[in-house]
Write a protein that holds these residues in place. Structure first.
Motif, PDB file in Angstrom:
ATOM      1  N   ILE A  82       0.941  -1.171  -0.018  1.00 58.41           N
ATOM      2  CA  ILE A  82      -0.148   0.076  -0.115  1.00 58.41           C
ATOM      3  C   ILE A  82       0.867   1.207   0.324  1.00 58.41           C
ATOM      4  CG2 ILE A  82      -1.805   1.441   1.227  1.00 58.41           C
ATOM      5  CD1 ILE A  82      -2.818  -1.240   2.458  1.00 58.41           C
ATOM      6  N   LEU A  83       0.694   2.095  -0.999  1.00 64.37           N
ATOM      7  CA  LEU A  83       1.554   3.403  -1.052  1.00 64.37           C
ATOM      8  C   LEU A  83       1.091   4.599  -0.145  1.00 64.37           C
ATOM      9  CD1 LEU A  83       1.893   3.402  -4.966  1.00 64.37           C
ATOM     10  CD2 LEU A  83       3.088   2.310  -3.195  1.00 64.37           C
ATOM     11  N   HIS A  84       2.102   5.289   0.135  1.00 67.98           N
ATOM     12  CA  HIS A  84       2.004   6.367   0.987  1.00 67.98           C
ATOM     13  C   HIS A  84       1.873   7.628   0.066  1.00 67.98           C
ATOM     14  CE1 HIS A  84       5.937   7.661   0.955  1.00 67.98           C
ATOM     15  NE2 HIS A  84       6.403   6.656   1.278  1.00 67.98           N
ATOM     16  N   GLU A  85       1.315   8.793   0.544  1.00 67.30           N
ATOM     17  CA  GLU A  85       1.124  10.158  -0.038  1.00 67.30           C
ATOM     18  C   GLU A  85       2.106  10.501  -0.796  1.00 67.30           C
ATOM     19  OE1 GLU A  85       0.081  13.052   2.780  1.00 67.30           O
ATOM     20  OE2 GLU A  85       1.893  12.935   3.824  1.00 67.30           O
ATOM     21  N   ASP A  86       3.580  10.236  -0.624  1.00 72.90           N
ATOM     22  CA  ASP A  86       4.621  10.562  -1.494  1.00 72.90           C
ATOM     23  C   ASP A  86       5.231   9.713  -2.646  1.00 72.90           C
ATOM     24  OD1 ASP A  86       4.876  13.037  -0.107  1.00 72.90           O
ATOM     25  OD2 ASP A  86       5.946  12.122   1.714  1.00 72.90           O
ATOM     26  N   GLN A  87       4.025   8.850  -2.798  1.00 73.72           N
ATOM     27  CA  GLN A  87       4.510   7.611  -3.998  1.00 73.72           C
ATOM     28  C   GLN A  87       4.003   7.711  -5.215  1.00 73.72           C
ATOM     29  OE1 GLN A  87       4.539   4.376  -0.934  1.00 73.72           O
ATOM     30  NE2 GLN A  87       6.612   4.338  -1.511  1.00 73.72           N
ATOM     31  N   THR A  88       3.333   8.980  -5.418  1.00 77.17           N
ATOM     32  CA  THR A  88       2.514   8.819  -6.968  1.00 77.17           C
ATOM     33  C   THR A  88       3.436   8.544  -8.008  1.00 77.17           C
ATOM     34  OG1 THR A  88       3.244  11.394  -7.034  1.00 77.17           O
ATOM     35  CG2 THR A  88       0.891  10.850  -6.015  1.00 77.17           C
ATOM     36  N   ASP A  89       4.638   8.830  -7.758  1.00 74.17           N
ATOM     37  CA  ASP A  89       5.793   8.413  -8.858  1.00 74.17           C
ATOM     38  C   ASP A  89       5.712   6.780  -8.909  1.00 74.17           C
ATOM     39  OD1 ASP A  89       6.955   8.392  -6.385  1.00 74.17           O
ATOM     40  OD2 ASP A  89       8.984   8.790  -7.145  1.00 74.17           O
ATOM     41  N   ILE A  90       5.788   6.281  -7.813  1.00 75.45           N
ATOM     42  CA  ILE A  90       5.648   4.691  -8.212  1.00 75.45           C
ATOM     43  C   ILE A  90       4.342   4.149  -8.539  1.00 75.45           C
ATOM     44  CG2 ILE A  90       5.912   2.876  -6.463  1.00 75.45           C
ATOM     45  CD1 ILE A  90       7.982   4.152  -4.707  1.00 75.45           C
TER      46      ILE A  90
END
Length: 320
Positions: A82-90
């Motif tokens: 599950i991605l966190h808020e700073d991982q839009t690039d991933i």
């Protein structure tokens, strides 16, 4: 009552239905596994949900049009990150058709061998429990074998775009089954230990799963490691209400001396470790096993279990 866009006996407009589904606010996950050659494969997905606590089950939906669909349905294991808020690039990379999606991320393995992203909000390492055909998707139900979480804000998704989630951490919330990440760090024939501030010695701990070269330690210091000489060594619990422990073995890189180490750390000869000053039975046992295995140059990976745990032996020194 919401506006009706189609009667029960009318054809469903796929685009409008997709838009309606998109009003449900979700998180973003990257689902990962290994193909038959052992290469990591992954894709972005937001069709994810918990299913059961006993047994611990979750599900994720894999589009049949995805190039990795055959891999996920045959691998027998997968991880949900599950991605966190700073991982839009991933999220964007794993949603793309990039040839090597893992080039820009670091990852490790836990229980099943599926790739677990090193810096994510939460992760679940699963064996495939069952799967079901569902139209243009396959539903994968996974049995959770290991998991971890962090108290950071999730990356949200709604109406086809990323959204922010405010106040994600309620007061008094603690990390359930978080993982402490410790390191057996060699420097020549010595091992690095950290003072616990109470007269005892413990392993250096990291802020997150291992990185390739620069290890960020708890306490805002850092060490340079040789990336290809870093391996998982042990996974265990100390008590039911304490976090689990991941222990890696590693080696210091470059030029170093006692004076360049953080002030609370000290190098001990491997054959003269301060066992009487090590606070827990589990850590003493881990270090005693490490000393024995280092003498024979035959290392293992220990996995804790209710019947005493298992050690899988791996012959060889710290090298790729």
């Amino acid at each position: 009552m919401a506006n009706a866009t189609a009667r029960a006996d009318s054809a469903i407009d796929g685009k409008m239905l997709r838009n309606a589904f998109g009003t449900f606010v979700t998180g973003i996950t990257v689902v990962t596994t290994l193909d038959a050659d052992g290469s990591p494969r992954g894709m972005t997905a937001n069709s994810f949900t918990s299913v059961s606590l006993d047994p611990p089950l979750l599900l994720v939906c894999i589009s049949k049009s995805a190039s990795s669909h055959p891999v996920f349905t045959s691998a027998g294991r997968f991880a949900v990150n599950i991605l966190h808020e700073d991982q839009t690039d991933i999220s964007n990379v794993f949603a793309s058709r990039a040839e090597d999606k893992f080039q820009s991320v670091t990852y490790s393995t836990m229980h099943t061998g599926a790739p677990v992203l090193s810096d994510c909000l939460s992760w679940f390492d699963c064996s495939t429990f069952s799967q079901a055909d569902a139209g243009d998707h396959t539903i994968l139900i996974g049995q959770v074998r290991a998991f971890g979480t962090t108290p950071v804000a999730p990356l949200g998704f709604c109406r086809g775009k990323y959204v922010s989630v405010k106040d994600p951490l309620p007061a008094g919330w603690l990390e359930p089954n978080g993982m402490l990440i410790g390191y057996l760090i060699e420097a020549g024939d010595r091992l690095l230990m950290r003072s616990d501030g109470k007269g005892g010695w413990v392993l250096p701990t990291a802020k997150r799963l291992r990185t390739d070269r620069q290890l960020e330690l708890a306490g805002d210091s850092a060490l340079s490691l040789i990336p290809e000489n870093t391996f998982l060594y042990s996974v265990f619990d100390v008590a039911d209400n304490d976090p689990g422990h991941l222990v890696y073995r590693a080696r210091l890189a470059g030029d170093w001396s006692e004076s360049t180490l953080p002030g609370d750390m000290k190098l001990f000869p491997v054959n003269d470790l301060p066992f009487d000053q090590i606070p827990t039975h589990e850590l003493r046992s881990t270090l005693r096993r490490y000393v024995r295995e280092r003498q024979s140059n035959q290392f293992g990976i220990y996995m804790d279990s209710g019947d005493g745990g298992r050690v899988a032996m791996i012959e060889g020194d710290l090298q790729a």
